[in-house]
Design an enzyme around this catalytic site. Sequence first.
Site, PDB file in Angstrom:
ATOM      1  N   PRO A   2      51.793  32.935  48.323  1.00  0.00           N
ATOM      2  CA  PRO A   2      51.880  33.864  47.211  1.00  0.00           C
ATOM      3  C   PRO A   2      50.901  35.027  47.209  1.00  0.00           C
ATOM      4  CG  PRO A   2      50.920  31.775  46.495  1.00  0.00           C
ATOM      5  CD  PRO A   2      51.054  31.746  47.973  1.00  0.00           C
ATOM      6  N   GLU A   3      51.219  36.119  47.876  1.00  0.00           N
ATOM      7  CA  GLU A   3      50.624  37.395  47.511  1.00  0.00           C
ATOM      8  C   GLU A   3      51.724  38.135  46.758  1.00  0.00           C
ATOM      9  OE1 GLU A   3      48.055  39.435  50.295  1.00  0.00           O
ATOM     10  OE2 GLU A   3      47.549  37.574  51.331  1.00  0.00           O
ATOM     11  N   LYS A  52      50.438  39.368  41.021  1.00  0.00           N
ATOM     12  CA  LYS A  52      50.747  37.986  41.356  1.00  0.00           C
ATOM     13  C   LYS A  52      51.250  37.198  40.145  1.00  0.00           C
ATOM     14  CE  LYS A  52      47.146  38.271  44.878  1.00  0.00           C
ATOM     15  NZ  LYS A  52      45.736  37.944  45.190  1.00  0.00           N
ATOM     16  N   ARG A 121      44.842  44.012  32.154  1.00  0.00           N
ATOM     17  CA  ARG A 121      43.638  43.881  32.968  1.00  0.00           C
ATOM     18  C   ARG A 121      43.937  43.965  34.465  1.00  0.00           C
ATOM     19  NH1 ARG A 121      44.008  38.007  31.524  1.00  0.00           N
ATOM     20  NH2 ARG A 121      44.320  37.068  33.561  1.00  0.00           N
ATOM     21  N   ASN A 162      44.377  37.893  50.452  1.00  0.00           N
ATOM     22  CA  ASN A 162      43.486  37.860  51.611  1.00  0.00           C
ATOM     23  C   ASN A 162      44.144  38.339  52.903  1.00  0.00           C
ATOM     24  OD1 ASN A 162      40.931  37.387  52.639  1.00  0.00           O
ATOM     25  ND2 ASN A 162      41.420  35.291  53.258  1.00  0.00           N
ATOM     26  N   ARG A 254      36.378  34.569  50.085  1.00  0.00           N
ATOM     27  CA  ARG A 254      37.458  34.235  50.996  1.00  0.00           C
ATOM     28  C   ARG A 254      37.090  34.635  52.405  1.00  0.00           C
ATOM     29  NH1 ARG A 254      41.990  33.621  48.272  1.00  0.00           N
ATOM     30  NH2 ARG A 254      42.311  32.163  49.964  1.00  0.00           N
TER      31      ARG A 254
END
Length: 265
Positions: A2-3, A52, A121, A162, A254
């Site tokens: 999941p990106e 996401k 946000r 990432n 990460r």
Amino acid sequence: MPEGHTIHRLARDHRPLLVGRTVSLSSPQGRFATGAELLTGRVVTRIEPYGKHLFYGFEGEQHLHVHLGLYGKWAGGVGPAPEPRGALRLRMVAGDHWLDLRGPTACEVVEPHERDAVVARLGPDPLRRDADPERAWARLSRSRRTVGELLMDQAVLAGIGNVYRAEVLYRAGVSPFRPGRELAREEWDPMWVDLSALLRAGVRAGRIVTTEREDRERRSGTARRDDAHYVYRRHGLPCRRCGAEVRTQVMAGRNLFWCPVCQAV
DNA sequence: GCTAAATGTTGAT
DNA sequence: TCAACCTTTAGCT
């Protein structure tokens, strides 16, 4: 996986199954139920991805907010749904189709103002038509933080994870250690365009492929099946373009990967 | 078969 | 900075 591309792909796949239909929801896992059952019998009005985050809009202006986190996954099929096994957080059934959600970070019913607060946000999402890249530039160009940290910050850019962080920096030839304020506008604009293109390709393919076709074909003799990335998870291996050893180091919590030669500054 | 790590975020220290 | 959440998979044995 999941990106942002995964979330937009899910929205695209789930729309024809759910929008305009009456849905029943259940939470066999029980203890993580978040009131989703209360939406049973209502019609899904829209499905909206932001970065996401995924929002399923229901009649009555309530939304199901889903964030897959690191391991969350949707599965689904046609016909009778299988017997629930293990930690099945949510099952949605509409007509012939069933959809099972496992392992998400967030699965909750929210009011419109709560949905708006989540969206507020987030930085611009390169996959959304209404994204304003100026907002990202305003943050990046004023920050002393490194561009490798900034790309991972969902308040700066929404949907980047990432893999895309490592790959887009490599493709731009930019060091992850460069402070955002030292990034030139002429460097950032193409990076935004590249991110949009890479994410869109990811939505289409259902996975992240960031290497150019020519690069993959040039290597075809060496027969590496896993040639979808330039640097991500390739530490200790030679850079595909210059042969220098790809490096890794933790940044923003990460594992970061980069080529010290192609991304020297 | 077991362990560690993984595309992510939150909340406590 | 770190543990927790929770699932799948790669890489060992």
